[in-house]
Enzyme design. Structure first.
Site, PDB file in Angstrom:
ATOM      1  N   ALA A 185      25.027  12.450  12.088  1.00 24.23           N
ATOM      2  CA  ALA A 185      25.822  12.102  13.281  1.00 24.23           C
ATOM      3  C   ALA A 185      27.007  11.205  12.935  1.00 24.23           C
ATOM      4  O   ALA A 185      28.171  11.625  13.003  1.00 24.23           O
ATOM      5  CB  ALA A 185      24.917  11.446  14.325  1.00 24.23           C
ATOM      6  N   ALA A 186      26.744   9.962  12.538  1.00 24.78           N
ATOM      7  CA  ALA A 186      27.828   9.000  12.321  1.00 24.78           C
ATOM      8  C   ALA A 186      28.777   9.463  11.213  1.00 24.78           C
ATOM      9  O   ALA A 186      29.999   9.396  11.350  1.00 24.78           O
ATOM     10  CB  ALA A 186      27.240   7.626  11.967  1.00 24.78           C
ATOM     11  N   ASN A 208      27.141   8.511  17.109  1.00 28.16           N
ATOM     12  CA  ASN A 208      28.397   9.243  17.314  1.00 28.16           C
ATOM     13  C   ASN A 208      29.548   8.300  17.655  1.00 28.16           C
ATOM     14  O   ASN A 208      30.665   8.478  17.173  1.00 28.16           O
ATOM     15  CB  ASN A 208      28.227  10.281  18.428  1.00 28.16           C
ATOM     16  CG  ASN A 208      27.473  11.502  17.929  1.00 28.16           C
ATOM     17  OD1 ASN A 208      27.680  11.965  16.809  1.00 28.16           O
ATOM     18  ND2 ASN A 208      26.590  12.024  18.764  1.00 28.16           N
ATOM     19  N   SER A 212      24.546  17.817  10.306  1.00 24.82           N
ATOM     20  CA  SER A 212      25.040  17.902  11.683  1.00 24.82           C
ATOM     21  C   SER A 212      24.080  18.587  12.646  1.00 24.82           C
ATOM     22  O   SER A 212      24.463  19.497  13.368  1.00 24.82           O
ATOM     23  CB  SER A 212      26.373  18.657  11.687  1.00 24.82           C
ATOM     24  OG  SER A 212      26.994  18.538  12.946  1.00 24.82           O
ATOM     25  N   GLU A 265      25.656  14.540   1.334  1.00 28.06           N
ATOM     26  CA  GLU A 265      24.389  14.549   2.078  1.00 28.06           C
ATOM     27  C   GLU A 265      23.278  14.956   1.122  1.00 28.06           C
ATOM     28  O   GLU A 265      23.361  16.010   0.488  1.00 28.06           O
ATOM     29  CB  GLU A 265      24.506  15.537   3.248  1.00 28.06           C
ATOM     30  CG  GLU A 265      23.199  15.934   3.912  1.00 28.06           C
ATOM     31  CD  GLU A 265      22.397  14.759   4.468  1.00 28.06           C
ATOM     32  OE1 GLU A 265      22.996  13.877   5.117  1.00 28.06           O
ATOM     33  OE2 GLU A 265      21.158  14.722   4.231  1.00 28.06           O
ATOM     34  N   VAL A 272      23.608  10.143  -3.444  1.00 22.71           N
ATOM     35  CA  VAL A 272      24.307   9.032  -4.090  1.00 22.71           C
ATOM     36  C   VAL A 272      23.251   8.105  -4.689  1.00 22.71           C
ATOM     37  O   VAL A 272      22.296   7.713  -4.012  1.00 22.71           O
ATOM     38  CB  VAL A 272      25.194   8.284  -3.082  1.00 22.71           C
ATOM     39  CG1 VAL A 272      25.794   7.029  -3.717  1.00 22.71           C
ATOM     40  CG2 VAL A 272      26.301   9.215  -2.585  1.00 22.71           C
ATOM     41  N   CYS A 294      18.291  14.877  18.800  1.00 23.40           N
ATOM     42  CA  CYS A 294      17.777  14.567  20.140  1.00 23.40           C
ATOM     43  C   CYS A 294      17.176  15.787  20.824  1.00 23.40           C
ATOM     44  O   CYS A 294      16.383  15.655  21.755  1.00 23.40           O
ATOM     45  CB  CYS A 294      18.884  14.038  21.044  1.00 23.40           C
ATOM     46  SG  CYS A 294      19.705  12.596  20.404  1.00 23.40           S
ATOM     47  N   TYR A 315      28.885   8.251  48.207  1.00 23.01           N
ATOM     48  CA  TYR A 315      27.792   8.307  49.152  1.00 23.01           C
ATOM     49  C   TYR A 315      27.993   9.492  50.070  1.00 23.01           C
ATOM     50  O   TYR A 315      28.904   9.492  50.893  1.00 23.01           O
ATOM     51  CB  TYR A 315      27.721   7.032  49.995  1.00 23.01           C
ATOM     52  CG  TYR A 315      26.719   7.182  51.103  1.00 23.01           C
ATOM     53  CD1 TYR A 315      25.375   7.017  50.834  1.00 23.01           C
ATOM     54  CD2 TYR A 315      27.104   7.563  52.367  1.00 23.01           C
ATOM     55  CE1 TYR A 315      24.431   7.198  51.826  1.00 23.01           C
ATOM     56  CE2 TYR A 315      26.169   7.750  53.374  1.00 23.01           C
ATOM     57  CZ  TYR A 315      24.827   7.567  53.089  1.00 23.01           C
ATOM     58  OH  TYR A 315      23.903   7.765  54.061  1.00 23.01           O
TER      59      TYR A 315
END
Lengths: 457, 457
Positions: free
Chosen positions: A11-12, A313, A39, A33, A87, A43, A434
């Site tokens: 995400a980030a 995000n 990606s 990654e 990494v 959720c 309303y």
């Protein structure tokens, strides 16, 4: 040419990368990654498990139906995404990262001008005997979700046991019940949603869940698993519970190994990576965002570990803006959450009464039940709201709302009020929409506000 | 003993009276209502006409099913409510009101320490020839609603013509279509919802209405009605339209005759009763609230005439508080509105682009269409949002949202932002509830905010 390296492709990380390429196409952006998937909409995984979403790939598509894979990011976004690239070391002096290609076991070194840490979090896996048995899963990675749903479709599971009654545990309880499994939730603490709700609100949720066929066992500790290859039972402090599927939902911790090894500051209380309001770490050339960093709770000012996809995000967009030379701030979070359990909607924003007490606030509360629209309209929803207000300055501290009515709308309105440090009077004053047939703000939240205004006058 | 007289027994008047008796039971409160009905939920009348609400009395009941009539207010609320009691004169020096009992034609005089004017508004009835023919109704009083629905149930009406495409006109278009009438709406101005939407948003609504069988005629003036006892046709500037039911929905004006005769100040532009932030008129012993007063638009600071039931109820509570010796303010309104037309939800808060232009703002806009929840969830709603932002200080000026998705929630969030004079950045930052299956704030409103942030950076 500006060289940006991003560690983490969910995400980030990918949001930051995409934001940079949109605002500054000349920048070179490499995303590393360690997994093979990028990606994905984590959720949505409980809804995939529940069968409400047909395929896991639905969670990895754009709204236009394109798979958000490596090729998509390369071709459409001009981002060099490399999967299975772990990494292993950050050299802050040379400004390079060392990368291990997990396919070839080869190492390489990539230089950066700015580095982004979006290393995420990892679900806790307690060292209970038997935890390595088959069919014991967290729900964190798409592989978990696919394994669970495949097993369901193969008819392998009849009895599911969920350990942990937080957001993920309870979402999975609903998902597995939809799949016709027998569901039991075991929670070590004395209530469900221990981080989300006060005890009396949690009791109402437990009662609803039990009435709807989900067994809830609180104040009960798991000790070990038994089975033969695959799990067959869970032994708790009080009994042995047969189970052929176990979901571990006992929380998660931030992935900070690289940051710690690089000597970056970590948060005292949270253990997550410490960042300033621009999401810079203690090294100004290194940004961090998503589940690996700590956040500021806007109500209390406290540092919190609150991993959420929506926050990740936002972090990504803020980091992307700052990488393009702007000065974009991320102010903090409200620990807002909303979750569905069958027909019960459960939401929270800001502080619970328990949190307000722990933090030493002088507060008042009001709890009100009522309909969510004019009672003369057909099928009004029902809601119960508990409002917590600072007695010293009338500031709203938080709210919890439960019911089959429109919880999410009220949570969002009160989150907006909290965002501006608004008072109980504001809650009453705002000129909200309303009109029947819509659910109405001139309702029990206003009544709760009014009760508190009367107490404080 | 404190003597309070309230003129008007619908929303603002009875709310003020009830608030006083709750906070100060010793006060003597007399409510004088010239009509025979009190405390009816006027906002629900289109839904009664549509048949969604069984009986008009449903709109006059408490949530517990008690009829809110004179006896209820006397016995349960200890308020002396007198219906068919028309105030004919206010003597500010003697502090008395002169009341005509419409049943007996007798006059009496009642002293007050404080007076509340809640005289409401009256729908415009243009002096078109034939306007007195039968079956030409406004929709303002329960009698109108009952007459229309009774005629429908007796099979008297096949073709309805609605004059005016504002909130009430369009709600009635939907209501009468639900009752299987052929519906035509005639609007003098060039678009539907002239006070609510910019022209391109209105065009989308017109298209939707036409597609769903409601004929919309804009830029067309009514000239006269023809018929023989009952209306048979409406003659406009362009054609003759047969109709056996006509709804007059061409707006309303505040009832200020008593206030004017008493020498109280009226608003220059609005003609409604001028009040300060405590809802006091130019005579500090006289409060006024509801449809008869002018309000302040919180975004523009302008005085506006914006009669709404929700505002009237808030006025009542504020007046009640001030009558009990507190200092309660009513800050103003945002002209928030939300309306349903079949499956289309239409909402607005703050200023439209047209209003922003008229008021001389330097502004930017962004219009974005998209889903209202993660696209991977089943049946996401669709929405189009038009955001208007002050280019000088980034303040959000207003939004219009249309679609079959969850419009009201976003309108309420943006109304909350407007309440605090928030910026486009706030719109992006707020930690709203984000979780499937709920509709998501990380959506096109955020995209629109982002577009504007990029334009302004």
């Amino acid at each position: 040419m500006q060289k940006i390296v991003v560690i983490g492709g969910v995400a980030a990380g990918l949001t930051a990368a995409a934001k940079v390429k949109r605002d500054n196409p000349a920048a070179q952006v490499v995303v590393l990654e360690k997994g093979s998937l990028i990606s994905y909409g984590a959720c949505g995984m409980p809804f995939y498990v529940a069968g409400e979403i047909p395929a896991m790939t639905n969670l990895m598509m754009t709204a236009q139906g394109k798979l958000r894979d490596q090729a998509y990011f390369r071709q459409d976004k001009h981002i060099d995404v490399r999967t299975r690239s772990m990494v292993t070391h950050i050299d802050r002096v040379q400004k390079t990262v060392e990368v291990k290609n997990l396919a070839t076991a080869e190492y390489s070194r990539i230089p950066y001008d700015q580095l982004v840490l979006a290393t995420g979090a990892t679900p806790f896996k307690p060292a209970w005997p038997g935890v390595e048995l088959a069919n014991i899963h967290p729900l964190w990675h798409p592989d978990d979700a696919v394994a669970i749903r495949t097993g369901i479709e193969q008819g392998l599971f009849k009895r599911a046991l969920i350990i942990g009654a937080g957001l993920i545990g309870m979402e999975m309880a609903e998902a597995l019940q939809r799949q016709k499994l027998e569901v039991t939730v075991v929670e070590m603490r004395e209530q469900v949603f221990p981080a989300l709700l006060d005890s009396e609100c949690a009791a109402a949720v437990s009662q609803y869940a039990s009435y709807n066929g989900i067994t809830i066992l609180t104040g009960e500790k798991v000790e070990r698993f038994t089975g033969n290859g695959a799990v067959q039972a869970v032994v708790t402090s009080q009994r042995t519970l047969p189970a052929d599927l176990v979901i571990l939902a006992v929380g998660a911790g931030p992935n900070v190994e690289l940051a710690r090894a690089a000597g970056l500051a970590l948060g005292d209380g949270t253990g997550a990576i410490a960042v300033n309001e621009y999401l810079q770490t203690s090294d100004p050339a290194i940004y961090a965002g998503g589940d690996c960093v700590e956040n500021t709770n806007l109500v209390s000012g406290q540092k919190v570990f609150a991993p959420m996809g929506s926050t990740a995000n936002k972090h990504g967009r803020v980091i992307g803006g700052n990488l393009c030379g702007r000065k974009v701030k991320f102010r903090g979070v409200l620990n807002t959450a909303v979750v569905r359990l069958m027909d019960l909607n459960i939401g929270k924003t800001g502080l619970t009464e328990r949190e307000a007490k722990q933090l030493g606030y002088d507060y008042v509360t009001a709890t009100v039940s009522g309909h969510d629209k004019p009672h003369y309209m057909p099928q009004p929803g029902r809601l119960t709201s508990k409002l917590v207000v600072n007695a010293q300055n009338r500031q709203v501290l938080g709210v919890q709302i439960l019911g089959d009515g429109q919880v999410d709308k009220r949570i969002d309105v009160i989150a907006s009020v909290l965002n501006f440090a608004g008072t109980v009077d504001d809650l009453f004053d705002i000129d909200l929409a309303y009109a029947p047939p819509y659910s109405s703000p001139i309702d029990h939240v206003a009544v709760a506000a009014n009760m508190i205004m009367n107490k404080l006058k």
